[in-house]
Write a protein that holds these residues in place. Structure first.
Motif, short mmCIF file in Angstrom:
data_model
loop_
_atom_site.label_atom_id
_atom_site.label_comp_id
_atom_site.label_asym_id
_atom_site.label_seq_id
_atom_site.Cartn_x
_atom_site.Cartn_y
_atom_site.Cartn_z
N CYS A 51 -7.29 -1.46 4.40
CA CYS A 51 -6.36 -2.54 4.07
C CYS A 51 -6.27 -2.71 2.56
CB CYS A 51 -6.82 -3.84 4.71
SG CYS A 51 -5.72 -5.23 4.32
N PRO A 52 -5.09 -2.57 1.95
CA PRO A 52 -4.96 -2.71 0.50
C PRO A 52 -5.34 -4.09 -0.01
CG PRO A 52 -2.80 -2.53 1.55
CD PRO A 52 -3.82 -2.21 2.59
N ARG A 53 -5.21 -5.13 0.86
CA ARG A 53 -5.62 -6.47 0.42
C ARG A 53 -7.14 -6.56 0.34
NH1 ARG A 53 -1.65 -10.32 4.08
NH2 ARG A 53 0.31 -9.81 2.99
N ARG A 54 -7.81 -6.02 1.35
CA ARG A 54 -9.28 -6.14 1.37
C ARG A 54 -9.93 -5.29 0.28
NH1 ARG A 54 -12.89 -8.83 4.13
NH2 ARG A 54 -14.96 -7.98 4.53
N ILE A 55 -9.31 -4.17 -0.09
CA ILE A 55 -9.91 -3.34 -1.15
C ILE A 55 -9.39 -3.73 -2.54
CG2 ILE A 55 -10.28 -1.42 0.44
CD1 ILE A 55 -7.91 0.00 -0.82
N GLY A 56 -8.39 -4.63 -2.59
CA GLY A 56 -7.99 -5.19 -3.88
C GLY A 56 -6.86 -4.49 -4.60
N THR A 57 -6.15 -3.59 -3.92
CA THR A 57 -5.02 -2.94 -4.61
C THR A 57 -3.73 -3.73 -4.46
OG1 THR A 57 -4.60 -1.56 -2.66
CG2 THR A 57 -6.02 -0.64 -4.40
N GLU A 58 -3.74 -4.76 -3.54
CA GLU A 58 -2.61 -5.68 -3.40
C GLU A 58 -3.15 -7.10 -3.39
OE1 GLU A 58 -0.14 -4.93 -0.03
OE2 GLU A 58 0.31 -2.85 -0.61
N PRO A 59 -2.35 -8.09 -3.84
CA PRO A 59 -2.81 -9.48 -3.82
C PRO A 59 -3.07 -9.97 -2.39
CG PRO A 59 -0.83 -9.22 -5.17
CD PRO A 59 -1.01 -7.94 -4.43
N TRP A 60 -4.02 -10.90 -2.30
CA TRP A 60 -4.34 -11.47 -0.99
C TRP A 60 -3.19 -12.36 -0.52
CZ3 TRP A 60 -8.08 -10.12 2.22
CH2 TRP A 60 -8.31 -10.90 3.36
N GLY A 61 -2.92 -12.37 0.78
CA GLY A 61 -1.85 -13.21 1.33
C GLY A 61 -2.09 -13.50 2.79
N GLU A 62 -1.20 -14.29 3.37
CA GLU A 62 -1.31 -14.63 4.78
C GLU A 62 -0.64 -13.56 5.64
OE1 GLU A 62 -3.07 -17.12 5.89
OE2 GLU A 62 -3.54 -17.82 3.86
N GLY A 63 -1.14 -13.41 6.86
CA GLY A 63 -0.52 -12.48 7.78
C GLY A 63 -0.87 -11.04 7.47
N ALA A 64 -0.26 -10.16 8.24
CA ALA A 64 -0.55 -8.73 8.08
C ALA A 64 0.05 -8.19 6.79
CB ALA A 64 0.02 -7.96 9.28
N CYS A 65 -0.64 -7.22 6.23
CA CYS A 65 -0.15 -6.62 4.98
C CYS A 65 1.00 -5.66 5.29
CB CYS A 65 -1.27 -5.88 4.26
SG CYS A 65 -1.81 -4.36 5.10
N MET A 66 1.76 -5.30 4.28
CA MET A 66 2.89 -4.40 4.45
C MET A 66 2.42 -3.03 4.98
SD MET A 66 6.15 -4.08 4.30
CE MET A 66 6.62 -5.50 3.30
N ALA A 67 1.24 -2.58 4.54
CA ALA A 67 0.74 -1.28 5.00
C ALA A 67 0.51 -1.30 6.51
CB ALA A 67 -0.54 -0.92 4.27
N HIS A 68 0.04 -2.45 7.06
CA HIS A 68 -0.17 -2.54 8.52
C HIS A 68 1.16 -2.47 9.25
CE1 HIS A 68 -1.82 -3.59 12.38
NE2 HIS A 68 -1.05 -4.67 12.45
N GLN A 69 2.17 -3.16 8.70
CA GLN A 69 3.48 -3.13 9.33
C GLN A 69 4.06 -1.72 9.34
OE1 GLN A 69 6.09 -6.28 7.79
NE2 GLN A 69 4.25 -7.40 7.13
N MET A 70 3.64 -0.89 8.36
CA MET A 70 4.09 0.50 8.30
C MET A 70 3.11 1.44 8.97
SD MET A 70 5.40 0.40 4.32
CE MET A 70 6.04 2.08 4.34
N LYS A 71 2.13 0.85 9.70
CA LYS A 71 1.14 1.59 10.45
C LYS A 71 0.25 2.47 9.56
CE LYS A 71 3.87 1.61 14.69
NZ LYS A 71 4.44 2.41 15.80
N ARG A 72 0.00 1.96 8.33
CA ARG A 72 -0.90 2.67 7.41
C ARG A 72 -2.21 1.92 7.22
NH1 ARG A 72 3.56 4.10 2.70
NH2 ARG A 72 4.85 5.51 3.96
#
Length: 467
Positions: free
Chosen positions: A341-362
């Motif tokens: 998850c890019p949010r958990r490893i810090g390459t994207e800002p933290w936010g609510e809900g699923a990250c964009m990478a999850h929505q793209m099945k990455r």
């Protein structure tokens, strides 16, 4: 004969750089139509101390030149001996550079056609590899009553000139003389003779412009060849061409081997901050990534400063990076491969809900409750191992020895956990270093130099564990 009027010369000096070093002895033999007409030599007070290594090499001490005349008192006699003559010396641009710079210091110009006997020997005896004066003396049976003293070396050159004139026909000699009188390529702003003292051995060179801030610092296993290549007509890139146009002074420091040159270059670049060195300059911000699994929100990878710290104190630290972009690029590559998850490893800002990478099945979905943080982080910790710095192969500090046969220089580098504790030139000084070693202080460039160096089996053979 090589020319109607010749002046054979040798100078002894305080060092190899004609811009800053000075002449301590001069010998000149004036030859007209193949006949020796004048023989002259003198010690010269250089006005500066003679380094101990030079005193041992030439035998000329500070006490010997203390009462000798300065060059200004000898200039008229020197100029008269060179009147209408070709300036003949071994590695001639070195001697010519010193004489020209001595005249420059007293506000006078000096010019003469120059014939180099090194080049003459290469042209006439191409079958031989070595053309230093020692090689000529041995090969041709020349007599030298005092090697590394001005008159002894000049006598040997005069004998060599007589030998080749008797051995070769005039057309062959004329062609060789033309080659031997060709001046080497050098920038217009660089003083005459500034490059001729460069040694062939390993070391670091420094290019200066109009001030005392270096333009560029480089290293080579052959200083002379590398520096001369900077000033060749076919520059390898626009940067080299730009540097060559700006150079006004060249300095150098010799080392016992390639490793010493690499380590010295890294240290000098950081200390002097040359304008044209980019890669080695900015190292203060080097950081690693420390895993903190206790964090439930926000990134679990935190920056930890590495430069200057002791690697023994690192715990759960991965990688070594100079910038956030460098770290993020490495993490993004791992995230794409292992659905992190890019949010958990810090390459994207933290936010609510699923990250964009999850929505793209990455992303496997730790951000959407599809997997637990523990499951995600177990995978993360496995892949982070690929970023760890290499394990130190020994139980403690080691000594890495270097020796350069031609120059006779030796060095011992003491290293522990990829940190350079110090370098010394002999075994006696090694004992002092080991008695009071420097603390371990990590430097990313030193780590990279050493890790590449120790990949070679020959290099590892030079390592002695110190226990």
């Amino acid at each position: 004969m090589l020319a109607p009027r010749l002046a054979f010369i040798d100078v002894e000096t305080t060092g190899a750089n004609p811009v800053v070093d000075r002449v301590t002895e001069i010998a000149i033999l004036r030859v007209e139509d193949g006949r020796l007409v004048e023989r002259w030599s003198s010690l010269v007070n250089p006005g500066i101390p003679i380094p101990p290594t030079i005193q041992r090499f030439t035998g000329i001490t500070d006490a010997m030149v203390a009462q000798a005349p300065g060059f200004d008192a000898l200039k008229d006699g020197v100029r008269a001996l060179f009147a209408d003559c070709v300036f003949v010396a071994h590695n001639a641009r070195f001697d010519y550079g010193f004489i020209k710079n001595e005249f420059r210091r007293i506000g006078e110009a000096f010019d003469a056609p120059v014939l180099c006997t090194v080049k003459l020997s290469r042209a006439l005896f191409p079958q031989y590899h070595r053309h230093g004066l020692d090689a000529l003396i041995e090969r041709h049976g020349l007599e030298c009553t005092a090697r590394h003293r001005a008159m002894g070396d000049t006598d040997a050159l005069w004998q060599f000139a007589q030998l080749v004139c008797g051995q070769f026909e005039a057309p062959v000699l004329e062609t060789a003389v033309l080659k031997a009188m060709k001046a080497p390529s050098r920038p217009a702003g660089l003083p005459e003779g500034a490059l001729e003292g460069l040694p062939e051995g390993p070391g670091v060179y420094l290019f200066y412009g109009e001030n005392d801030l270096p333009l560029y610092i480089g290293k080579s296993v052959s200083l002379r060849s590398r520096v001369m290549s900077h000033f060749s007509a076919d520059h390898r890139n626009a940067k080299e061409a730009r540097i060559a146009q700006q150079v006004r002074r060249v300095d150098w420091q010799t080392t016992a081997g390639e490793l010493g040159a690499l380590l010295l270059e890294s240290r000098l670049v950081k200390a002097r901050k040359p304008t044209e060195n980019r890669q080695l300059r900015e190292t203060e911000a080097v950081f690693g990534l420390r895993y903190d699994g206790a964090r439930k929100r926000g990134p679990v990878l935190l920056r930890e400063a590495l430069n200057g710290s002791d690697p023994a104190a690192w715990e759960a630290v991965y990688g070594a990076f100079r910038s956030k972009r460098e770290a993020d690029n490495a993490l993004r590559d791992l995230a794409a491969l292992y659905k992190l998850c890019p949010r958990r490893i810090g390459t994207e800002p933290w936010g609510e809900g699923a990250c964009m990478a999850h929505q793209m099945k990455r992303c496997a979905g730790v951000c959407a409750g599809r997997e637990s943080p523990d499951e995600h982080d177990a995978r993360l910790l496995k892949v982070l191992e690929s970023l760890r710095l290499r394990r130190w192969p020994w139980d403690g500090p080691v000594a890495i020895r270097e020796h350069h046969g031609e120059t006779g220089r030796s060095a011992v580098h003491v290293v522990d956990r990829w940190c350079l504790l110090g370098s010394v030139e002999d075994e006696g000084a090694l004992g002092e270093l080991l008695a009071a070693p420097s603390p371990r202080s990590f430097d990313l460039d030193v780590y990279r130099v050493l890790s590449r160096w120790l990949d070679s089996p020959a290099a590892r053979g030079a390592v002695t564990p110190l226990g």
